[in-house]
Scaffold this active site. Structure first.
Site, PDB file in Angstrom:
ATOM      1  N   GLU A 273     -84.551 -42.945  19.224  1.00 19.17           N
ATOM      2  CA  GLU A 273     -84.120 -44.248  18.700  1.00 19.17           C
ATOM      3  C   GLU A 273     -84.587 -45.394  19.607  1.00 19.17           C
ATOM      4  O   GLU A 273     -84.817 -46.507  19.145  1.00 19.17           O
ATOM      5  CB  GLU A 273     -82.591 -44.256  18.570  1.00 19.17           C
ATOM      6  CG  GLU A 273     -82.076 -45.260  17.564  1.00 19.17           C
ATOM      7  CD  GLU A 273     -80.594 -45.073  17.228  1.00 19.17           C
ATOM      8  OE1 GLU A 273     -80.116 -43.919  17.154  1.00 19.17           O
ATOM      9  OE2 GLU A 273     -79.914 -46.088  17.050  1.00 19.17           O
ATOM     10  N   HIS A 302     -87.135 -16.868  21.680  1.00 26.06           N
ATOM     11  CA  HIS A 302     -87.372 -15.922  20.588  1.00 26.06           C
ATOM     12  C   HIS A 302     -87.611 -16.635  19.273  1.00 26.06           C
ATOM     13  O   HIS A 302     -87.491 -16.046  18.207  1.00 26.06           O
ATOM     14  CB  HIS A 302     -86.199 -14.934  20.499  1.00 26.06           C
ATOM     15  CG  HIS A 302     -86.060 -14.133  21.755  1.00 26.06           C
ATOM     16  ND1 HIS A 302     -86.657 -12.899  21.924  1.00 26.06           N
ATOM     17  CD2 HIS A 302     -85.452 -14.420  22.929  1.00 26.06           C
ATOM     18  CE1 HIS A 302     -86.397 -12.460  23.144  1.00 26.06           C
ATOM     19  NE2 HIS A 302     -85.668 -13.363  23.775  1.00 26.06           N
ATOM     20  N   LYS A 415     -78.468 -48.446   7.349  1.00 28.46           N
ATOM     21  CA  LYS A 415     -77.013 -48.610   7.417  1.00 28.46           C
ATOM     22  C   LYS A 415     -76.476 -49.630   6.418  1.00 28.46           C
ATOM     23  O   LYS A 415     -75.279 -49.750   6.244  1.00 28.46           O
ATOM     24  CB  LYS A 415     -76.596 -49.041   8.825  1.00 28.46           C
ATOM     25  CG  LYS A 415     -76.389 -47.862   9.763  1.00 28.46           C
ATOM     26  CD  LYS A 415     -76.246 -48.294  11.182  1.00 28.46           C
ATOM     27  CE  LYS A 415     -74.828 -48.507  11.623  1.00 28.46           C
ATOM     28  NZ  LYS A 415     -74.708 -48.619  13.081  1.00 28.46           N
TER      29      LYS A 415
HETATM   30  O1  PA5 Z   1     -77.585 -46.142  19.300  1.00 24.72           O
HETATM   31  C1  PA5 Z   1     -77.213 -46.817  18.355  1.00 24.72           C
HETATM   32  O2  PA5 Z   1     -77.173 -48.054  18.381  1.00 24.72           O
HETATM   33  C2  PA5 Z   1     -76.743 -46.148  17.068  1.00 24.72           C
HETATM   34  O3  PA5 Z   1     -76.961 -44.784  17.090  1.00 24.72           O
HETATM   35  C3  PA5 Z   1     -75.271 -46.425  16.853  1.00 24.72           C
HETATM   36  O4  PA5 Z   1     -74.549 -45.941  17.951  1.00 24.72           O
HETATM   37  C4  PA5 Z   1     -74.746 -45.785  15.579  1.00 24.72           C
HETATM   38  O5  PA5 Z   1     -75.503 -46.228  14.488  1.00 24.72           O
HETATM   39  C5  PA5 Z   1     -73.274 -46.134  15.365  1.00 24.72           C
HETATM   40  O6  PA5 Z   1     -73.097 -47.508  15.372  1.00 24.72           O
HETATM   41  P1  PA5 Z   1     -71.669 -48.137  15.588  1.00 24.72           P
HETATM   42  O7  PA5 Z   1     -71.199 -47.820  16.950  1.00 24.72           O
HETATM   43  O8  PA5 Z   1     -71.867 -49.603  15.357  1.00 24.72           O
HETATM   44  O9  PA5 Z   1     -70.771 -47.524  14.555  1.00 24.72           O
END
Ligand code: PA5
Length: 420
Positions: A273, A302, A415
């Site tokens: 990410e 394996h 989202k």
């Molecule tokens: O790293 C990130 O920003 C995302 O993975 C968020 O943590 C995830 O989408 C959850 O978002 P939030 O904490 O706003 O619910």
């Protein structure tokens, strides 16, 4: 990783720009790098004093959250708690059962309510934005059940970890009177494990969060060093990015310890990410990123290792190893059984390490880039260090790619309110 070790497929030298290093280190604690400012002793005490009564009274602690709001607590609890914590009989279990619900599979959600006693459970709802649909839907389901069981007292079993003053969860928490722990604006989801996002749930199940933070603080000391040989985060970022420039588009993370198994999930999110980006900092289209892949030693010897040894030359394999396991497990030298003599009297500790070594050696012989990050043993301090090193490594790699490691436009796009 190096040509002098694995032959012509290896790196001749490790390249990184001093500018990339400076970019990270000069702005630590600022903007989106506020994750590097660790919580104070007072903040830790506040968390512990609130969470300790939960630790001693709740039957189960449930995290409702997803992505960066779940994976840190999952990885660290798995590393530091008994590997079969939930299955331990009550008298041996020194902390509540712990569930991290980071999905909305309907069967999984319903099955949670089959195994926990809702009225004796404590729920920590974690979302930085306060708007994530998965987390809010889990919350609504849970709160309906909890209220049906406890009436007005339901609110005493729920805590919110979110951005103060912003978002739906914050509004709900205020209206319902839940305890709220805040997340700083400049601490992004996948970099938030050393904030209340990770620390609150971990404290509720008895993880030594002070040890964890002291490990992270130790890592910070060497992760800001300009000397690459003293800075494993800078070294691993430079190795990975040098390999990436040579076509190694895949970063496999392979812990050789079940306690570190979810560290691979944590790393996969952090690396994927943070580094998978369309634009660089100049706004040019670059479409960069190394694809993270999770593996587990010895299990995946394996399955996936065949591909890593003989498949395309597109991977870097990072082993995570532990020199001292918390147990020594002896393979009995049972004279009644004929055969398997090469194993008898040895330990699983020796075997797992020998298998790791043989795998790394086979990769080296096949000219495949691999590196090892070894930790001495699994303790709150070493896990704090490890997690911090992975975060600094990601920050350095982002700077080397000249991208913003802290945004996630591709995630945000997905989202947007799904049409129900
Ligand atoms: O790293 C990130 O920003 C995302 O993975 C968020 O943590 C995830 O989408 C959850 O978002 P939030 O904490 O706003 O619910």
């Amino acid at each position: 990783m190096m040509a002098r070790c694995i032959g012509s497929n290896g790196l001749k030298n490790v390249e990184y720009s001093r500018f990339a290093y400076e970019m990270v280190v000069s702005s630590l604690g600022e903007g989106w790098q506020q994750w590097s400012e660790l919580v104070s002793e007072n903040e830790l005490d506040e968390i512990i004093s609130f969470c300790d009564p939960i630790r001693t009274t709740a039957h189960s602690v449930v995290v409702l959250g997803i992505g960066g709001s779940a994976l840190g607590a999952l990885a660290i609890s798995n590393a530091l708690m008994h590997l079969r914590h939930k299955e331990l009989p009550e008298e041996k279990r020194k902390a509540p059962k712990f569930y991290v619900e980071d999905n909305i599979d309907p069967e999984r959600m319903e099955s949670l309510f089959d195994v926990i006693d809702v009225g004796k459970s404590y729920f920590i709802v974690i979302t930085k934005s306060g708007e994530t649909g998965e987390t809010l839907s889990q919350f609504l389901m849970m709160y309906a059940k909890l209220s049906a069981r406890l009436g007005d007292k339901a609110r005493e079993h729920v805590m919110a970890v979110t951005t103060i003053g912003k978002g739906t969860l914050y509004d709900i928490a205020l209206a319902e009177g839940f305890k709220i722990f805040g997340i700083k604006k400049g601490v992004g989801g996948r970099f938030s494990v050393f904030s209340p996002v990770g620390l609150v749930p971990l404290a509720c199940v008895g993880v030594d969060i002070k040890g964890l933070i002291s490990g992270a603080a130790k890592a910070k000391e060497y992760c800001v060093s300009p000397h690459i040989d003293e800075n494993p985060a800078l070294m691993m970022a430079a190795l990975n990015m040098s390999a990436y420039r040579k076509g190694r588009n895949i970063s496999v993370i392979m812990p050789y310890a079940d306690s570190l198994r979810f560290m691979a999930d944590f790393y996969a999110q952090l690396w994927g990410e943070s580094l998978g980006k369309k634009y660089n900092l100049l706004g040019e289209t670059v479409n960069v990123g190394q694809t993270p892949v999770k593996a587990l030693g010895v299990t995946d010897q394996h399955s996936q290792i065949q591909l890593y040894t003989e498949g395309p030359l597109d991977k870097v394999i990072t082993f995570l190893t532990v020199s001292q396991f918390r147990n020594v497990s002896v393979i009995p030298n049972d004279k009644r059984i004929s055969g398997a003599d090469f194993l008898k009297g040895h330990t699983l500790n020796e075997l797992v390490n020998a298998e790791y070594f043989a795998t790394a050696y086979a990769l080296k012989k096949a000219g495949r880039m691999n590196m090892t990050l070894e930790i001495s043993s699994v303790t709150p301090q070493t896990i704090g260090e490890l997690v911090a090193v992975l975060m600094y490594q990601t920050a350095f790699a982002g700077a080397m790619l000249n991208i913003n490691a802290y945004d996630q436009p591709g995630v945000e796009e997905g989202k947007k309110e799904p049409s129900l």
